[in-house]
Design a protein around this motif. Structure first.
Motif, PDB file in Angstrom:
ATOM      1  N   UNK A 126       1.119   3.015  -0.341  1.00 47.91           N
ATOM      2  CA  UNK A 126       0.580   2.913  -1.691  1.00 47.91           C
ATOM      3  C   UNK A 126       1.566   2.226  -2.630  1.00 47.91           C
ATOM      4  N   UNK A 127       1.023   1.634  -3.680  1.00 47.47           N
ATOM      5  CA  UNK A 127       1.835   0.889  -4.646  1.00 47.47           C
ATOM      6  C   UNK A 127       2.320   1.857  -5.718  1.00 47.47           C
ATOM      7  N   UNK A 128       3.628   2.120  -5.815  1.00 47.32           N
ATOM      8  CA  UNK A 128       4.119   3.080  -6.816  1.00 47.32           C
ATOM      9  C   UNK A 128       4.038   2.513  -8.230  1.00 47.32           C
ATOM     10  N   UNK A 129       3.805   3.381  -9.189  1.00 50.46           N
ATOM     11  CA  UNK A 129       3.788   2.988 -10.603  1.00 50.46           C
ATOM     12  C   UNK A 129       4.631   3.966 -11.411  1.00 50.46           C
ATOM     13  N   UNK A 130       5.328   3.434 -12.389  1.00 50.15           N
ATOM     14  CA  UNK A 130       6.143   4.276 -13.253  1.00 50.15           C
ATOM     15  C   UNK A 130       5.304   4.949 -14.332  1.00 50.15           C
ATOM     16  N   UNK A 131       5.929   5.855 -15.042  1.00 50.06           N
ATOM     17  CA  UNK A 131       5.254   6.592 -16.126  1.00 50.06           C
ATOM     18  C   UNK A 131       4.979   5.654 -17.297  1.00 50.06           C
ATOM     19  N   UNK A 132       3.721   5.619 -17.757  1.00 50.91           N
ATOM     20  CA  UNK A 132       3.309   4.765 -18.872  1.00 50.91           C
ATOM     21  C   UNK A 132       3.554   5.510 -20.183  1.00 50.91           C
ATOM     22  N   UNK A 152      -3.045   0.046  -1.477  1.00 51.45           N
ATOM     23  CA  UNK A 152      -2.448  -1.276  -1.208  1.00 51.45           C
ATOM     24  C   UNK A 152      -3.427  -2.436  -1.335  1.00 51.45           C
ATOM     25  N   UNK A 153      -4.731  -2.139  -1.420  1.00 55.62           N
ATOM     26  CA  UNK A 153      -5.730  -3.193  -1.551  1.00 55.62           C
ATOM     27  C   UNK A 153      -6.305  -3.269  -2.967  1.00 55.62           C
ATOM     28  N   UNK A 154      -5.632  -2.681  -3.938  1.00 54.24           N
ATOM     29  CA  UNK A 154      -6.128  -2.652  -5.312  1.00 54.24           C
ATOM     30  C   UNK A 154      -6.353  -4.066  -5.846  1.00 54.24           C
ATOM     31  N   UNK A 155      -7.573  -4.336  -6.308  1.00 56.66           N
ATOM     32  CA  UNK A 155      -7.954  -5.685  -6.736  1.00 56.66           C
ATOM     33  C   UNK A 155      -7.195  -6.107  -7.984  1.00 56.66           C
ATOM     34  N   UNK A 156      -7.093  -5.218  -8.955  1.00 58.26           N
ATOM     35  CA  UNK A 156      -6.429  -5.557 -10.214  1.00 58.26           C
ATOM     36  C   UNK A 156      -4.952  -5.893  -9.995  1.00 58.26           C
ATOM     37  N   UNK A 157      -4.293  -5.137  -9.120  1.00 56.99           N
ATOM     38  CA  UNK A 157      -2.877  -5.402  -8.848  1.00 56.99           C
ATOM     39  C   UNK A 157      -2.695  -6.783  -8.227  1.00 56.99           C
ATOM     40  N   UNK A 166      -5.133 -10.259   0.924  1.00 60.72           N
ATOM     41  CA  UNK A 166      -4.605  -8.953   1.301  1.00 60.72           C
ATOM     42  C   UNK A 166      -3.722  -9.106   2.532  1.00 60.72           C
ATOM     43  N   UNK A 167      -2.708  -8.279   2.623  1.00 65.49           N
ATOM     44  CA  UNK A 167      -1.934  -8.255   3.854  1.00 65.49           C
ATOM     45  C   UNK A 167      -2.782  -7.625   4.959  1.00 65.49           C
ATOM     46  N   UNK A 168      -2.383  -7.830   6.190  1.00 69.48           N
ATOM     47  CA  UNK A 168      -3.143  -7.325   7.339  1.00 69.48           C
ATOM     48  C   UNK A 168      -3.319  -5.804   7.269  1.00 69.48           C
ATOM     49  N   UNK A 169      -2.244  -5.084   6.985  1.00 69.23           N
ATOM     50  CA  UNK A 169      -2.328  -3.628   6.978  1.00 69.23           C
ATOM     51  C   UNK A 169      -3.013  -3.096   5.719  1.00 69.23           C
ATOM     52  N   UNK A 170      -2.922  -3.822   4.609  1.00 68.31           N
ATOM     53  CA  UNK A 170      -3.704  -3.428   3.432  1.00 68.31           C
ATOM     54  C   UNK A 170      -5.193  -3.606   3.712  1.00 68.31           C
ATOM     55  N   UNK A 171      -5.545  -4.653   4.425  1.00 67.16           N
ATOM     56  CA  UNK A 171      -6.935  -4.885   4.814  1.00 67.16           C
ATOM     57  C   UNK A 171      -7.421  -3.785   5.754  1.00 67.16           C
ATOM     58  N   UNK A 172      -6.558  -3.354   6.666  1.00 70.85           N
ATOM     59  CA  UNK A 172      -6.916  -2.260   7.562  1.00 70.85           C
ATOM     60  C   UNK A 172      -7.165  -0.972   6.786  1.00 70.85           C
ATOM     61  N   UNK A 173      -6.304  -0.687   5.801  1.00 68.47           N
ATOM     62  CA  UNK A 173      -6.476   0.523   4.998  1.00 68.47           C
ATOM     63  C   UNK A 173      -7.805   0.486   4.233  1.00 68.47           C
ATOM     64  N   UNK A 174      -8.208  -0.711   3.844  1.00 69.19           N
ATOM     65  CA  UNK A 174      -9.470  -0.849   3.121  1.00 69.19           C
ATOM     66  C   UNK A 174     -10.662  -0.579   4.038  1.00 69.19           C
ATOM     67  N   UNK A 272       7.358  -8.079  -1.105  1.00 67.09           N
ATOM     68  CA  UNK A 272       6.755  -8.757  -2.254  1.00 67.09           C
ATOM     69  C   UNK A 272       5.234  -8.611  -2.277  1.00 67.09           C
ATOM     70  N   UNK A 273       4.670  -8.120  -1.185  1.00 61.69           N
ATOM     71  CA  UNK A 273       3.228  -7.930  -1.052  1.00 61.69           C
ATOM     72  C   UNK A 273       2.998  -6.515  -0.526  1.00 61.69           C
ATOM     73  N   UNK A 274       1.998  -5.786  -1.033  1.00 61.97           N
ATOM     74  CA  UNK A 274       1.729  -4.441  -0.509  1.00 61.97           C
ATOM     75  C   UNK A 274       1.489  -4.456   1.001  1.00 61.97           C
ATOM     76  N   UNK A 275       2.321  -3.711   1.719  1.00 63.79           N
ATOM     77  CA  UNK A 275       2.242  -3.607   3.177  1.00 63.79           C
ATOM     78  C   UNK A 275       2.327  -4.987   3.837  1.00 63.79           C
ATOM     79  N   UNK A 276       3.175  -5.836   3.287  1.00 62.88           N
ATOM     80  CA  UNK A 276       3.280  -7.218   3.756  1.00 62.88           C
ATOM     81  C   UNK A 276       4.106  -7.364   5.025  1.00 62.88           C
ATOM     82  N   UNK A 277       3.936  -8.524   5.663  1.00 62.27           N
ATOM     83  CA  UNK A 277       4.668  -8.880   6.883  1.00 62.27           C
ATOM     84  C   UNK A 277       5.209 -10.298   6.721  1.00 62.27           C
ATOM     85  N   UNK A 278       6.470 -10.486   7.079  1.00 68.56           N
ATOM     86  CA  UNK A 278       7.053 -11.826   7.042  1.00 68.56           C
ATOM     87  C   UNK A 278       7.566 -12.213   8.419  1.00 68.56           C
TER      88      UNK A 278
END
Length: 659
Positions: A126-132, A152-157, A166-174, A272-278
């Motif tokens: 999941x993509x962490x977010x700080x306190x607003x 990890x597949x959040x459209x707005x992010x 989407x990264x491969x694993x973010x797509x899998x989570x979706x 640099x990408x949620x659940x990314x692979x390089x």
């Protein structure tokens, strides 16, 4: 709960419990079928594709398989032969079912995934977010909708950070059902299936001769609508060191002919990408090829492929082929130091011929996946191009082609066009020798009025509908696996020649035969210099062709060359103990130059000295001056650091031009 079933015998509804075994549903389906073969019964969540044999799901509950109230299941099966009697049919089906249950295992359970996949499957992702400070009114240890982690597949992010795929694993989570958090992952139906645009032979209905003699809606592929692929298997291509690209470019700089190479590296998480692979490139291997000013000729499969793959896999950090790279460079006539800018939005990024080539490479190298019924899905092979920029420099661009592109190439549906930005759709062919069925192909675009319209892709369509962009770059603090790039590169005849004599000369210059194991003393500085020189992919790959080192000893050599700490005094010990290294040292001693003179002062003088009184570097300086015919002008090669004293333009050690 109510489960709906659709088969070739009609539509049915069955009342079942969530905890019922899949075999109970299978028995109800078989009761409604006309003369079915139980061993061939498959179920799927879609009309075509993703079919899974029910026999492989034995022991799984309906709830664990993601079947809920109202779920529509597509069932298919083959009929028994009408010539067999009822008793014979029962015996044959029972024996066949037993054979299937004992012989067939779930492929996705036994597949060995890449370590980067194992890593991401163990992470929450999941993509962490700080306190607003504007909206969060709770304490430091609490959480609300404004600060809770995102999927990890959040459209707005993705839109905010300009992430197109989407990264491969973010797509899998979706795709993975929510029940996967409590159910065993091996009990779920794999959510992925590879595309296929081929005619099914034989036809599942069994009502007509196989293609091309006959075809029906049950065996023909559906119409294709080309669209941007929502995910990508690799998010970033990282070149471990700029020297890797510079050495690859040297051949073009010297000859003007284009070059091709296989990217040797490994996969890592990309933050640099949620659940990314390089894909991290540690070396480039150049197979036999014939370069030209505007292209090259390459043979596939290449003869040395099995040896190179085995050698790369034996490295301290296991390596593999992660893609390919080629040059498409043209110097400007008015300024030969600048390159032409010809790949851009108004021309093309990857030509149709290159896209089809990339599809062939990706199809031949699928990715092991636990999320596919076959245990394989898509590919992580990246295609990189070295081409000119708008400023006249050289830049690397990386791409993949979509799964639709791979399926169309595998079905022999498309071909390259004279226009590099256009792909041609082939004509249908019903001949017995080269039967080809081409379904309707469409693509969508915005017209001059800004309206989204659909257009037939026959006879051609833009190549960008098949491309998937991959970012690329190099790390700010390089830490390559191979510390040296000075050795000659393979398959560059006339430009760089790899010879055993050259290796032996360099080993003699580095005084390799004098270096013992760490426990027996020796100069530590010499040991470190030798270890760094050996840490060269092209050197290690060449030594494997000399027949001087056995395959077992080559594995020790590649592990030594890729050791994480070359300053470790014991890094060379395992290599020194091998028979292959001792053989190499024997040849090095035999080819060593004669010893230096024992005295350097005339007899009868006021002072007499032996060679022990003179520093060794004085002898080296005299030898260099004699080799340079008394010039004394020393030029250091920027590639191999060899001191050249001759007046030529090329290094006498590596053959590269002197700056």
């Amino acid at each position: 709960m109510l489960i709906r079933v659709r088969s070739k015998d009609g539509n049915f509804r069955f009342e079942l419990q969530p905890t019922d075994d899949i075999s109970k549903l299978a028995s109800k389906i078989l009761e409604t079928a006309s003369n079915p073969d139980p061993a061939t019964l498959t179920i799927s969540d879609r009309p075509r594709g993703n079919e899974t044999l029910v026999s492989t799901l034995k022991g799984s509950t309906l709830q664990a398989l993601g079947l809920a109230h109202g779920t529509l299941v597509f069932a298919s099966y083959k009929s028994r032969e009408d010539t067999a009697g009822p008793a014979t049919q029962a015996v044959e089906s029972s024996e066949k079912a037993q054979a299937v249950n004992s012989a067939i295992k779930r492929p996705w359970e036994t597949v060995q995934e890449d370590p980067v996949d194992t890593y991401w499957r163990s992470q929450e992702g999941k993509i962490p977010r700080g306190r607003d400070s504007r909206f969060c009114k709770h304490g430091a240890n609490a959480m609300c909708d404004y600060c809770m982690p995102l999927e990890p597949y959040d459209v707005a992010y993705h839109a905010e950070h300009n992430i197109k795929h989407l990264s491969y694993h973010a797509y899998l989570r979706k795709l993975t059902p929510k029940t996967s958090a409590t159910a065993s992952s091996t009990a779920l139906l794999p959510p992925l299936s590879q595309l296929s645009y081929k005619v099914k032979v034989p036809c599942p209905s069994g009502g007509h001769p196989p293609w091309p003699a006959g075809i029906c809606t049950a065996c023909q592929p559906s119409a294709i609508t080309l669209q941007s692929q929502p995910f990508r298997m690799v998010d970033h291509l990282e070149i471990a060191s700029a020297d890797i690209i510079n050495r690859f470019l040297h051949a073009w700089r010297m000859t003007g002919q284009q070059r091709f190479g296989w990217l040797i590296g490994h996969y890592e998480p990309y933050d640099k990408v949620p659940m990314g692979v390089k894909a991290v490139v540690e070396a480039i291997y150049e197979p036999p090829q014939e370069g030209d000013l505007d292209g090259l000729t390459l043979g596939l499969p290449w003869e040395d492929e099995p040896r190179i793959k085995a050698l790369a896999k034996a490295a301290a950090t296991p390596l593999q082929i992660v893609g390919c790279v080629f040059t498409d460079l043209e110097p400007l006539p008015e300024d030969r130091t600048k390159t032409r800018y010809k790949r851009h939005a108004k021309s093309f990024f990857l030509s149709s011929l290159e896209a089809i080539f990339a599809a062939h490479i990706q199809t031949a190298n699928p990715t092991p996946s636990r999320s596919s019924p076959t245990g394989l899905f898509a590919s992580r092979m990246v295609t990189a191009v070295l081409t000119g920029t708008v400023d006249g420099d050289v830049n690397i661009s990386a791409y993949q082609v979509s799964e639709q592109a791979c399926a169309m190439v595998e079905a022999d549906m498309i071909e390259a066009s004279v226009d590099p930005g256009i792909v041609r759709v082939k004509e249908e062919d019903r001949s017995q020798e080269s039967a080809r069925y081409v379904p309707d192909v469409f693509f969508r675009y915005k017209n001059e009025y800004g309206l989204d319209v659909q257009k037939s892709a026959k006879p051609c369509f833009p190549v960008e509908y098949l491309l998937v962009n991959v970012s690329s770059g190099s790390p700010q603090n390089p830490s390559p696996l191979f510390r040296s790039t000075t050795f000659h590169i393979e398959n560059r005849p006339g430009l760089e020649n790899q010879t055993v004599e050259g290796v032996l000369r360099e080993l003699s210059r580095l005084r390799a035969p004098e270096i013992p194991e760490s426990g027996q003393g020796g100069d530590q500085q010499l040991r470190a210099v030798l270890a760094k020189w050996l840490s060269d992919w092209h050197l290690v790959a060449f030594l494997g062709t000399t027949q001087l080192i056995s395959p077992e000893d080559m594995q020790v050599l590649i592990r030594t060359a890729t050791a994480p700490n070359l300053e470790d005094p014991t890094v060379l010990d395992a290599l020194i103990r091998t028979d292959g290294w001792q053989t190499l040292m024997t040849f090095t001693r035999e080819t060593a130059p004669p010893p230096r003179p024992t005295s350097s002062a005339p007899s009868g003088g006021a002072h007499t000295s032996t060679n022990e009184d003179i520093p060794p570097d004085i002898f080296d300086q005299i030898a260099r001056q004699e080799a340079g015919e008394g010039s004394g002008n020393i030029r250091i090669c920027q590639f191999c650091t060899f001191e050249n004293t001759h007046g030529g333009s090329d290094c006498s050690m590596c053959g590269l031009p002197l700056s």
